[in-house]
Motif scaffolding. Structure first.
Motif, PDB file in Angstrom:
ATOM      1  N   ARG A 146       8.893  -2.087  -6.593  1.00  0.00           N
ATOM      2  CA  ARG A 146       8.819  -1.218  -5.421  1.00  0.00           C
ATOM      3  C   ARG A 146       9.910  -1.639  -4.440  1.00  0.00           C
ATOM      4  NH1 ARG A 146       3.447  -2.242  -6.875  1.00  0.00           N
ATOM      5  NH2 ARG A 146       3.348  -4.053  -5.485  1.00  0.00           N
ATOM      6  N   GLU A 158       9.302  -5.475  -3.672  1.00  0.00           N
ATOM      7  CA  GLU A 158       8.166  -6.144  -4.305  1.00  0.00           C
ATOM      8  C   GLU A 158       8.327  -5.996  -5.814  1.00  0.00           C
ATOM      9  OE1 GLU A 158       4.251  -5.726  -1.741  1.00  0.00           O
ATOM     10  OE2 GLU A 158       5.152  -3.768  -2.128  1.00  0.00           O
ATOM     11  N   ASN A 159       8.174  -7.106  -6.533  1.00  0.00           N
ATOM     12  CA  ASN A 159       8.371  -7.068  -7.980  1.00  0.00           C
ATOM     13  C   ASN A 159       7.303  -7.904  -8.680  1.00  0.00           C
ATOM     14  OD1 ASN A 159       9.502  -6.500 -10.419  1.00  0.00           O
ATOM     15  ND2 ASN A 159      11.234  -7.877 -10.209  1.00  0.00           N
ATOM     16  N   PRO A 160       6.032  -7.472  -8.617  1.00  0.00           N
ATOM     17  CA  PRO A 160       4.974  -8.215  -9.309  1.00  0.00           C
ATOM     18  C   PRO A 160       5.064  -8.029 -10.821  1.00  0.00           C
ATOM     19  CG  PRO A 160       4.086  -6.217  -8.346  1.00  0.00           C
ATOM     20  CD  PRO A 160       5.516  -6.296  -7.894  1.00  0.00           C
ATOM     21  N   ASP A 202       3.908 -12.935  -7.922  1.00  0.00           N
ATOM     22  CA  ASP A 202       3.973 -12.062  -6.752  1.00  0.00           C
ATOM     23  C   ASP A 202       5.303 -12.377  -6.079  1.00  0.00           C
ATOM     24  OD1 ASP A 202       3.608 -10.543  -4.495  1.00  0.00           O
ATOM     25  OD2 ASP A 202       2.264 -11.980  -3.519  1.00  0.00           O
ATOM     26  N   GLN A 203       6.310 -11.541  -6.352  1.00  0.00           N
ATOM     27  CA  GLN A 203       7.638 -11.781  -5.807  1.00  0.00           C
ATOM     28  C   GLN A 203       7.957 -10.749  -4.740  1.00  0.00           C
ATOM     29  OE1 GLN A 203      10.960 -11.430  -8.506  1.00  0.00           O
ATOM     30  NE2 GLN A 203      12.439 -12.173  -7.005  1.00  0.00           N
ATOM     31  N   GLN A 204       8.430 -11.215  -3.600  1.00  0.00           N
ATOM     32  CA  GLN A 204       8.835 -10.351  -2.508  1.00  0.00           C
ATOM     33  C   GLN A 204      10.208 -10.793  -2.015  1.00  0.00           C
ATOM     34  OE1 GLN A 204       5.771 -10.612   0.485  1.00  0.00           O
ATOM     35  NE2 GLN A 204       4.357  -9.293  -0.653  1.00  0.00           N
ATOM     36  N   SER A 250      13.755 -14.614  -0.488  1.00  0.00           N
ATOM     37  CA  SER A 250      13.029 -14.207  -1.687  1.00  0.00           C
ATOM     38  C   SER A 250      11.983 -15.271  -1.999  1.00  0.00           C
ATOM     39  CB  SER A 250      13.973 -14.035  -2.875  1.00  0.00           C
ATOM     40  OG  SER A 250      13.282 -13.501  -3.992  1.00  0.00           O
TER      41      SER A 250
END
Length: 897
Positions: free
Chosen positions: A697, A721-723, A746-748, A775
């Motif tokens: 996202r 956002e890249n979960p 849970d990457q932001q 990040s």
């Protein structure tokens, strides 16, 4: 795979044998210039009042090109061209019935802001390349080199020329003077050049042109009119020498006990750039000890997939004439020449001890470089580049003052040779390229007994270590390419083929085989095998594509490209992944005639599939998209992507082929009128998958504001956002069996680029660029791969139960078989990467071609706390930290001889 070969044939053959949607040929206009009277002189002040202009007539009758092609423009334009033995002169009269509404926006050179007029000259008359000279109503110059028939405009080309503009009651006028030494053309009795003049009426966002170019034309340069009357002009052999001097002062946080980080450094440097016209067609560029201190920093980025990140070239020496050396053979990034390899960060490793401090160079010094390039009257494009980078040494010192040194980059020679030949009335070309990289890996060193820093009581004092055994000794590539156009360039077929050969020690070639680009150690790959005794690799790649590029509303194309498992380009080129075969096809429909609702629009569809050289069917995807520019100059772009099949050989880093769940992606971007003082862009990308395997996202906001003509600003925040439930972590050994560990991440990521531009006048500007970047990744729900190619996620991985995994001392302990004994451990993979970079540059072009730069660069890079939120990391790691500062003064002076 046979069915996809048939699909390719079905898409490709119609492009070769079927002609459709033909349009009538537009008559070429001709402008005939005349020699300026030897008793006349022309002053470039924007006022067309000298009698010298009277030797030729005005020409006009412009036609609208955008938005409503082939209609009368809102305002009239006319121009005239004269010449002498050294210069080409152009005068413009841009009529405007509302002169108070002429937009006079100031910007740095190549800003192209507000109202402007430009001349395009195809001096080679090859119908593919040209020179563009642009002057705005505010007097700001812009210049670009045009290539690929108008599909590429290179603003890094900065010739010496003169221009001025003036606003009066009838509109505005401009005069330009172009030295013939800055243009390239062959020797002949009368020159015939391609010619186009293009005007932008800013408030209507209207483009009008002297030579009509239909909206369905297959290109830009190929459609130019012609400039005649250049009689007996002598080719001007260019000779320019540009020395420079740089003073640099660095400040940074002092590290107590570290002799290399005492808080400040001072450097004084100098060098030389030269441009020598061997013939009027061919130029030799030289640089000795080049400095790139004023170049803007690369944007921050982090890649969890392990692949290298592609950064665009920004250094002036390598950017100029880069189109001649370009050899993209598969996709837009794979290239046999990636100039960022020259001067890269040193690659050698350092085996330091806990009590040692290391001073490692950040970049490799370019001792010198030479570039011989240009294009001849007969259609030969020639480029030869030679560069030598120095041996780089890292200094190492322990707490007791014992010193040693380690070689981290060897003396290296880089060479690129490129040639292309036009034929078939400039409708076709064939070309080739060769590259070579050679490293001196055999350096040996002796202790300098006269060095006062040598302590003979220490076992390491005064010694140098060679840490280069993992670098390849040499690398060579070669390629052939071609393109053929027919039916007035509406149809094309093009292709290329490349081959590579690398040599080195057994260790270096084994490292190459193990790299993410190749992964010969893959456990389920029968067509490749890791051989630790090899000392060379040889691979191939290539592309074949064809399609329809002009005429009517439809465009289409199809093709295939491949990269064999042993293909290796990354010594002087760029290659992300080998062992790949791709088929692609695309179809596009253009709405060429504006309506009351839109100015222009298009819809497009594409399909692609991928295989490896073992024949595994790895991927297929479909893309449907389109964009529309409304009558009020707002715009929308939308795209939908469907990926029903996603397999990859790289995710498990040498493990088995991995399957991702089916993915769908939606993309929506829209924005306001870019001409307005305030304008914006809003965008969102959202992907979702079966079993909620992963998602992506992205939220984009771009704000631009120009409160007055001399000042503009922009702010571009972005949040991602890249979960992922199966993010690769590591692999371990479990009772003799490899275990591939993944986890839920849970990457932001939060970033924002900020730009401020203030133009005191067209030659004196102040620019600021800054980018905070944060990040953060948190890992939970650790699991191991059970069946890497299972369709259902639950069968693909197995989650650890609570009694199988525990966490202590920043490490996970796993008792997989529940026997009370730890079977393996996993280091905590949580991370928080924080970075801030900025540049404040004052640039003064005090005479044409000579500049002074005042630069203040600032940077912070560090690790945050993964448990913090992003804004807390911003506060703790950027706002509350002492940054590293660089203050730089650079002065250049260009001698034109």
């Amino acid at each position: 795979m046979k069915c996809y070969t048939c699909l390719l044939v079905l898409f490709l053959f119609p492009t070769i044998f079927i002609a459709q949607d033909s349009t009538s040929t537009v008559k070429k206009r001709i402008y005939t210039t005349k020699l300026l009277n030897t008793t006349e002189t022309l002053t470039i002040d924007g006022l067309i009042d000298e009698s010298g202009w009277d030797v030729v007539e005005w020409t006009g009758d412009f036609v609208e090109n955008q938005p409503d092609e082939n209609t009368p423009p809102s305002q009239k334009t006319k121009f005239k061209i004269v010449y002498d033995q050294k210069y080409l002169y152009v005068a413009y009269r841009c009529y405007d019935t509302e002169p108070d509404k002429i937009e006079k926006r100031l910007s740095r050179r190549d800003g192209f802001a507000g109202d402007w007029v430009e001349i395009n000259l195809d001096t080679y008359h090859d119908k593919r390349t040209g020179f563009s000279f642009n002057i705005t109503a505010a007097g700001v110059k812009g210049d670009e080199f045009i290539s690929r028939n108008g599909n590429n405009w290179d603003g890094s080309w900065n010739p010496i020329w003169y221009a001025a503009s003036n606003i009066d009651e009838d509109g505005w006028t401009a005069e330009i003077k172009i030295p013939l030494s800055q243009l390239k053309f062959g020797k002949s009795k009368e020159q015939v050049w391609g010619l186009q003049v293009n005007r932008r009426l800013f408030r209507e966002e209207e483009r009008s042109v002297w030579q009509r170019i239909p909206q369905d034309a297959p290109g830009w340069v190929s459609e130019f009119g012609e400039l005649h009357g250049l009689i007996d002009i002598e080719p001007q052999k260019q000779l320019e020498i540009q020395p420079f001097a740089v003073t640099q002062f660095d400040t940074y946080p002092e590290e107590k006990g570290n002799p290399f980080r005492d808080g400040e450094d001072f450097k004084l440097n100098g060098g030389l750039d030269a441009k020598i016209g061997i013939t009027n067609d061919l130029t030799l560029d030289l640089t000795v000890n080049p400095d790139f201190g004023q170049v803007e920093a690369d944007p921050a980025a982090i890649a969890l997939d392990g692949f290298q990140i592609f950064f665009r070239e920004q250094r002036p020496f390598f950017v100029e004439n880069k189109n001649i050396f370009d050899y993209r053979f598969a996709n837009n990034q794979d290239n046999l020449f990636y100039s960022r390899r020259i001067g890269r960060s040193p690659q050698g490793s350092i085996s330091g001890l806990d009590n040692e401090f290391v001073d490692k160079p950040s970049n490799t010094t370019i001792l010198g470089a030479a570039k011989f390039s240009g294009k001849t009257k007969d259609g030969w494009s020639i480029g030869v580049l030679e560069s030598v980078t120095s041996r780089e040494i890292a200094k190492i010192e322990d707490e007791n003052g014992n010193k040693r040194e380690a070689i981290v980059e060897p003396l290296t020679n880089y060479m690129v040779g490129r040639v292309q030949k036009d034929f078939n009335q400039r409708n076709s070309f064939i070309g080739g390229i060769i590259t070579a990289t050679n490293r001196n890996l055999g350096d040996t060193f002796d202790i300098d007994e006269d060095d006062p820093n040598t302590d003979e009581t220490s076992e390491v004092a005064g010694t140098r270590e060679n840490n280069l055994n993992l670098l390849r000794k040499s690398a060579y590539t070669a390629g052939l390419d071609f393109r053929h156009n027919w039916k007035d360039r509406k149809y094309f077929i093009e292709g290329n083929i490349v081959a590579s050969h690398v040599e080195g020690s057994k260790e270096s070639i084994e490292k190459t085989q193990n790299s993410l680009t190749h992964l010969f150690q893959r456990v389920d790959a029968d067509h490749v095998e890791l051989d630790p005794n090899r000392t060379s690799l040889t691979g191939t790649g290539g592309k074949l594509t064809g399609g329809k590029s002009g005429g009517g509303n439809w465009r289409y194309g199809a093709g295939v490209f491949w990269r064999s498992p042993e293909l290796e380009l990354n010594d002087i080129g760029f290659l992300r992944q080998a062992d790949d075969i791709r088929q692609f096809a695309n179809l596009r429909y253009l709405f060429l005639k504006p309506t009351k609702f839109y100015r222009r629009a298009n819809v497009r569809f594409s399909q692609s599939s991928a295989f490896d050289f073992e024949g595994n069917y790895n991927r297929i995807q479909y893309v449907l998209g389109g964009n529309i520019d409304y009558q009020n100059n707002w715009w929308t772009e939308v795209e939908m992507i469907h990926k029903p099949r996603i397999f990859t050989n790289t995710v498990l880093r040498g493990g088995p082929r991995w399957r991702f769940s089916q993915e769908n992606i939606g993309v929506l971007f829209f924005g306001s009128d870019r001409r307005k003082k305030f304008n914006f862009t809003v965008g969102h990308v959202n992907s979702w998958t079966t079993d909620n395997n992963f998602s992506f996202r992205r939220y984009v906001l771009r704000l631009r504001y120009q409160p007055f003509n001399a000042f503009s600003m922009s702010l571009n925040p972005e949040f991602v956002e890249n979960p992922n439930k199966t993010q690769y972590v590591t692999d371990v050994d479990f009772n003799g069996t490899p275990r591939y560990i993944t986890a839920k991440i849970d990457q932001q990521t939060l970033s924002a680029s900020i730009r401020l531009n203030y133009s005191i006048n067209p030659n004196l500007t102040i620019q600021y660029y800054g980018q905070p970047f944060i990040s953060r990744g948190r890992y939970t729900d650790f699991n191991y791969v059970a069946n890497a190619v299972a369709k259902n996620l639950d069968e693909r991985v197995t989650l650890y139960d609570q009694d199988q995994i525990s966490f202590a001392d920043d490490e996970y302990s796993v008792d997989e078989d529940r026997d009370g004994t730890v079977d393996y451990t996993i280091s905590n993979p949580d991370f928080a990467f924080v970075q801030f970079r900025s540049n404040l540059v004052l640039r003064w072009e005090y005479i044409p071609g000579s500049e002074i730069f005042l630069v203040w660069s600032q940077g912070i890079t560090g690790d945050g706390n993964p448990s913090d939120d992003l804004f807390r990391s911003l506060d703790n790691q950027i706002l509350n930290q002492q940054p590293e500062n660089t203050f730089l003064i650079k002065a250049t002076y260009r001698f034109v001889l």
